[in-house]
Design an enzyme around this catalytic site. Structure first.
Site, PDB file in Angstrom:
ATOM      1  N   GLU A 193      39.450 103.899-119.895  1.00 31.75           N
ATOM      2  CA  GLU A 193      39.893 104.647-118.718  1.00 31.75           C
ATOM      3  C   GLU A 193      41.292 105.145-119.011  1.00 31.75           C
ATOM      4  O   GLU A 193      41.997 104.563-119.836  1.00 31.75           O
ATOM      5  CB  GLU A 193      39.899 103.736-117.491  1.00 31.75           C
ATOM      6  N   LYS A 250      51.238 102.556-125.752  1.00 31.20           N
ATOM      7  CA  LYS A 250      49.792 102.302-125.657  1.00 31.20           C
ATOM      8  C   LYS A 250      49.132 102.061-127.019  1.00 31.20           C
ATOM      9  O   LYS A 250      48.144 101.339-127.119  1.00 31.20           O
ATOM     10  CB  LYS A 250      49.104 103.478-124.956  1.00 31.20           C
ATOM     11  N   SER A 271      59.037 103.581-122.370  1.00 32.75           N
ATOM     12  CA  SER A 271      57.634 103.317-122.720  1.00 32.75           C
ATOM     13  C   SER A 271      56.908 104.523-123.291  1.00 32.75           C
ATOM     14  O   SER A 271      55.947 104.383-124.036  1.00 32.75           O
ATOM     15  CB  SER A 271      56.882 102.795-121.492  1.00 32.75           C
TER      16      SER A 271
END
Lengths: 282, 403
Positions: free
Chosen positions: B118, B96, B385
């Protein structure tokens, strides 16, 4: 009956009366189908000049808590787009002239099928559509087909809509222009009356279409103030709030809910009509 | 099926990937989306901007992330040579941060004084709160109340980083509702606020922009695999919620016809139970959160609540480019249940000493399923990830243990 659409005829009639109109919003199927029908059928007699009927959606991203909750109540009670169209059909059987505008989000229509939806909407007597998540950039989806089908597609203009963009927005507009008077979601902030006047003037420089103003109009006085400068005032969340106040502990409608809603609409209509004299006295 | 010259050409000028994507938003937001698109295009053609982005990725996020040969897992499965792309080793523990650094730099460039986001699992919230601390921008993160419950460590992290975490109780109180609430905030604050979307979802230009900021994953894999094995990988596997780590890995390889590409969705309690988040395999096209994409919905077009043990995959929509790649037949999409992901979580931890995020564990589970059937010279890259520290509570609970 004079020519033109029901929306055009109603605005012409208001012009002759020298006053602005009252647009009332309720969510189809809120709090349940039968109570909603009772509210809906009584709205013209209570003083509504136009009716906006909300099509419930699970994810109403431009709506505040009041209308979110009303959608949830309606969906819990089995509301669907098909049932919403049934409500319009029943309404049209008793009222041939009050314009009905369906308001909501695109997905339920997309899933219903655009062509099937427009055919059915036209047949039951829907006059206009306000689809929050279809800006002019997405006009091929529904705006152009709706116009083809003879249903007005009403665009929203917002305080963030600049001059250049306004031209683009108004190009495809029909019926009337819905001015979102605050930068925000439904039923929260209210715009100052003088700001609304300035904004309406700006819109009038770009269009001959009637201008309705909504978002944050909660009281008869606020409705009157807007009706002095715009062609119509839209009241949504405040009316839905009267539904909420007349639910029992289980969320079911208490007797007299529809009457309470009609009484509130009556107060709003009085406010809007009071504004007439000042308007014609200009 | 029509054969395309390139799978990397999208979106078109209106933000479409075939029928998917677009800008299905309220008029209040439209002017800002147009401004954002202009600002983004300008930034990406400004060498100073891309140099600064690269510098932040290297010096702050710790890139490049390693490509690790998973020796014991490979031996255990007895098939493909399995490599992990280690996004779990980035600062903040997931992919991210790549996107957040890019968008925060853009927000600064646009003169926005506040950032909202969000978050589902909290990884994007933490990454956003982190870059906002770094760049001194006030930050508000919307997070579903259910997710706040199951991701307590990340909530605390965000608060320590100076972000305000606003619980969302509407709807299913998970990622989709957090996104609704963030959009409502944005509609009311659009002139001062930058909405930092965490996945390849939302209205144009977000899906393209987030993909571009995540593409570093695939670009590094291409180079690293070439250095280690002297050629391209044969198989790529990544988990798909909104789908940003997957798009980041896949995109540079879309036009390599020999590279097989697989996205793994969450099957939750099992597809047959109806409680899942397998949007691409079980949904159909619909419009939510500003884009047309596959969507879990009922016959009336109402959005159905998703379910997954992994908060990051618990979303009824998916990025529009994934929908297009599915229909174009370029990427295969499969699904993995909660239980399979939990098994994979444990196996990966024991064999490799790497605790995967529950999201990534879905990709691991599919690799466990398929790797044995592949030849021993098949080079398979799995996008790890994120790291699983944030999920220890959830996993312990499901295994009947307490921390």
């Amino acid at each position: 009956m004079s020519p033109g659409t029901r929306i055009e005829r109603r605005f012409q009639a208001l012009k002759r009366e020298g006053r602005g109109g009252l647009v009332t919003f309720i969510t189809a199927g809120d709090p349940d189908f039968d109570t909603c029908r009772e509210i809906l059928l009584g709205l013209p007699a209570a003083g509504a000049d136009f009716i906006e009927l909300g099509m419930p959606f699970s994810d109403p991203m431009a709506d505040g808590p009041t209308i979110q909750a009303s959608s949830q109540r309606a969906l819990r009670h089995g509301a669907t787009l098909g049932r919403t169209l049934e409500l319009v059909e029943e309404f049209r059987r008793m009222d041939a002239e009050t314009p009905i505008i369906l308001m909501g989000y695109y997905n339920p229509i997309y899933i219903f099928g655009v062509a099937a939806f427009l055919a059915r909407a036209k047949a039951v007597g829907v006059d206009g559509l306000i689809i929050v998540d279809l800006p002019p950039e997405e006009e091929v989806e529904l705006c152009l087909p709706a116009r083809e089908a003879g249903i007005s597609f009403i665009f929203l203009a917002a305080p963030t809509t600049g001059e250049e963009r306004l031209k683009r927005v108004l190009e495809g507009a029909s019926g009337f222009v819905y001015y979102v008077s605050v930068t925000g979601i439904t039923g929260t902030k209210s715009a100052a009356a003088d700001e609304v006047a300035v904004a309406v003037d700006r819109l009038r420089r770009h269009t001959d279409l009637p201008i309705a103003v909504g978002f944050g109009i909660k009281t008869p006085d606020q409705a009157a103030a807007v009706a002095r400068v715009a062609d119509a005032a839209v009241v949504g969340s405040a009316l839905v709030e009267t539904v909420v106040q007349n639910l029992d502990g289980t969320g079911a409608a208490r007797p007299g809910l529809a009457a309470a809603a009609h009484a509130f609409v009556g107060d709003l209509a009085d406010g809007v009509r009071r504004a007439r004299n000042e308007r014609s006295g200009q | 099926m029509e054969t395309l010259n390139t799978y990397r050409g999208g979106p078109d000028e209106s933000g479409r990937y075939g029928i998917f994507g677009g800008r299905f938003v309220a008029e209040t937001l439209m002017p800002l989306l147009l401004e954002l698109e202009r600002a983004y295009d300008e930034a990406m053609s400004d060498p100073a901007f891309t140099a600064e982005f690269d510098r932040q990725l290297t010096q702050y996020a710790g890139r490049p992330s390693p490509l690790t040969f998973a020796r014991r897992l490979t031996e255990h499965l007895g098939g493909a040579r399995v490599y992990f792309k280690r996004e779990d080793l980035n600062h903040t523990g997931a992919h991210k941060i790549n996107n957040c650094l890019g968008q925060a730099l853009l927000a600064q460039r646009m003169g926005k004084r506040r950032v909202i986001a969000e978050t589902g699992a909290g990884q994007h919230g933490v990454a956003t709160a982190t870059v906002c601390a770094l760049f001194d921008i006030p930050c508000t993160v919307y997070m579903g109340a259910v997710d706040i419950e199951r991701q307590a460590p990340n909530v605390f992290r965000m608060k320590m980083l100076g972000a305000e975490v606003r619980p969302v109780t509407s709807g299913s109180a998970t990622l989709k509702d957090a996104m609704n609430e963030a959009l409502r905030d944005w509609v009311a604050s659009v002139e001062t606020t930058y909405y930092l979307i965490g996945s390849v979802a939302g209205p144009h230009p977000y899906p393209a922009m987030v993909r571009d900021f995540q593409e570093v994953i695939g670009n590094e894999v291409r180079q690293q695999m070439n250095e280690i094995e002297g050629r391209l990988p044969d198989t790529l596997v990544a988990c798909v919620g909104g789908g940003s780590n997957a798009m980041g890995l896949f995109h540079p390889f879309l036009d390599e016809a020999d590279v097989r590409i697989i996205g793994v969705e969450a099957a939750g309690h099992g597809i047959e139970t109806g409680e899942h988040a397998a949007t691409l395999t079980q949904g159909r096209p619909g419009v939510l959160h500003g884009a047309r994409s596959y969507l879990l919905q009922d016959a009336d077009g109402q959005v159905i609540e998703a379910h997954s043990i992994s908060a990051g995959l618990d979303y009824p929509g998916v990025g529009p480019e994934h929908s297009w790649l599915k229909d174009a037949g370029r990427v295969e999409y499969v699904s993995v249940t909660d239980d399979e992901a939990l098994e994979a979580f444990q196996l990966c931890t024991r064999l490799e000493g790497i605790i995967p995020a529950l999201e990534s564990a879905h990709a691991v589970a599919h690799v466990i399923r398929m790797a044995g059937g592949l030849k021993s010279d098949n080079l398979l890259v799995l996008c790890m990830s994120g790291r699983g520290d944030k999920d220890l509570d959830t996993v312990a609970g499901r295994l009947g243990m307490s921390l």
